[in-house]
Design a protein around this motif. Structure first.
Motif, mmCIF file in Angstrom:
data_model
loop_
_atom_site.group_PDB
_atom_site.id
_atom_site.type_symbol
_atom_site.label_atom_id
_atom_site.label_comp_id
_atom_site.label_asym_id
_atom_site.label_seq_id
_atom_site.Cartn_x
_atom_site.Cartn_y
_atom_site.Cartn_z
ATOM 1 N N LYS A 1 11.171 33.732 -4.659
ATOM 2 C CA LYS A 1 10.259 32.872 -5.418
ATOM 3 C C LYS A 1 10.925 31.553 -5.763
ATOM 4 O O LYS A 1 10.299 30.507 -5.715
ATOM 5 C CB LYS A 1 9.764 33.602 -6.666
ATOM 6 N N LYS A 2 12.212 31.613 -6.116
ATOM 7 C CA LYS A 2 13.000 30.389 -6.271
ATOM 8 C C LYS A 2 13.967 30.381 -5.089
ATOM 9 O O LYS A 2 14.814 31.267 -4.984
ATOM 10 C CB LYS A 2 13.778 30.395 -7.590
ATOM 11 N N PRO A 3 13.852 29.419 -4.178
ATOM 12 C CA PRO A 3 14.662 29.434 -2.956
ATOM 13 C C PRO A 3 16.166 29.493 -3.235
ATOM 14 O O PRO A 3 16.654 28.919 -4.210
ATOM 15 C CB PRO A 3 14.307 28.115 -2.276
ATOM 16 N N LYS B 1 18.104 33.535 -7.009
ATOM 17 C CA LYS B 1 18.759 34.824 -6.768
ATOM 18 C C LYS B 1 17.681 35.890 -6.631
ATOM 19 O O LYS B 1 16.499 35.625 -6.871
ATOM 20 C CB LYS B 1 19.688 35.197 -7.942
ATOM 21 N N ASN B 2 18.073 37.108 -6.297
ATOM 22 C CA ASN B 2 17.109 38.189 -6.157
ATOM 23 C C ASN B 2 16.434 38.523 -7.480
ATOM 24 O O ASN B 2 15.271 38.895 -7.508
ATOM 25 C CB ASN B 2 17.790 39.437 -5.595
ATOM 26 N N LYS B 3 17.162 38.365 -8.578
ATOM 27 C CA LYS B 3 16.570 38.711 -9.874
ATOM 28 C C LYS B 3 15.488 37.710 -10.310
ATOM 29 O O LYS B 3 14.709 37.994 -11.198
ATOM 30 C CB LYS B 3 17.649 38.851 -10.944
ATOM 31 N N ASP B 4 15.429 36.543 -9.654
ATOM 32 C CA ASP B 4 14.350 35.587 -9.932
ATOM 33 C C ASP B 4 13.032 36.051 -9.319
ATOM 34 O O ASP B 4 11.980 35.522 -9.653
ATOM 35 C CB ASP B 4 14.695 34.198 -9.379
ATOM 36 N N GLY B 5 13.118 37.003 -8.392
ATOM 37 C CA GLY B 5 11.913 37.569 -7.796
ATOM 38 C C GLY B 5 11.825 37.299 -6.307
ATOM 39 O O GLY B 5 12.233 36.254 -5.827
#
Length: 95
Positions: A60-62, A68-72
């Protein structure tokens, strides 16, 4: 040009990748794919979750912008994900 007369220097390429800072992003992408495959349903037993067959795992956030992965993450078509304007491409403009 491909290596025809000598062996490909994998170790050198790996070290260069780490120096450029590409290694950590590649690991993040790999972790996201593995997590999706682990929790998804795989009816045809090919190792990929049916939900993501022929698709990309998009952050979701490049990663190129500090994501990061925790941003989705989300499942997205390859065409849409790669046209979104990450590090490898320029953003598409609507008219």
């Amino acid at each position: 040009m491909p290596y025809t007369k000598k062996k490909r220097p994998y170790k050198k390429e790996y070290e260069q990748q780490k120096e450029r800072g590409k290694h950590s992003n590649r690991m993040e992408r790999q972790r996201a794919r593995r997590k999706m495959d682990k929790k998804g349903v795989d009816k045809n037993k090919n190792g990929k979750a049916d939900k993501r067959e022929g698709k990309d795992i998009a952050h979701k956030k490049p990663l190129s912008k500090g994501g990061k992965n925790k941003d989705g993450v989300k499942v997205q078509s390859r065409k849409k994900n790669r046209a979104a304007g990450g590090a490898m491409s320029s953003p598409k403009k609507k008219r």
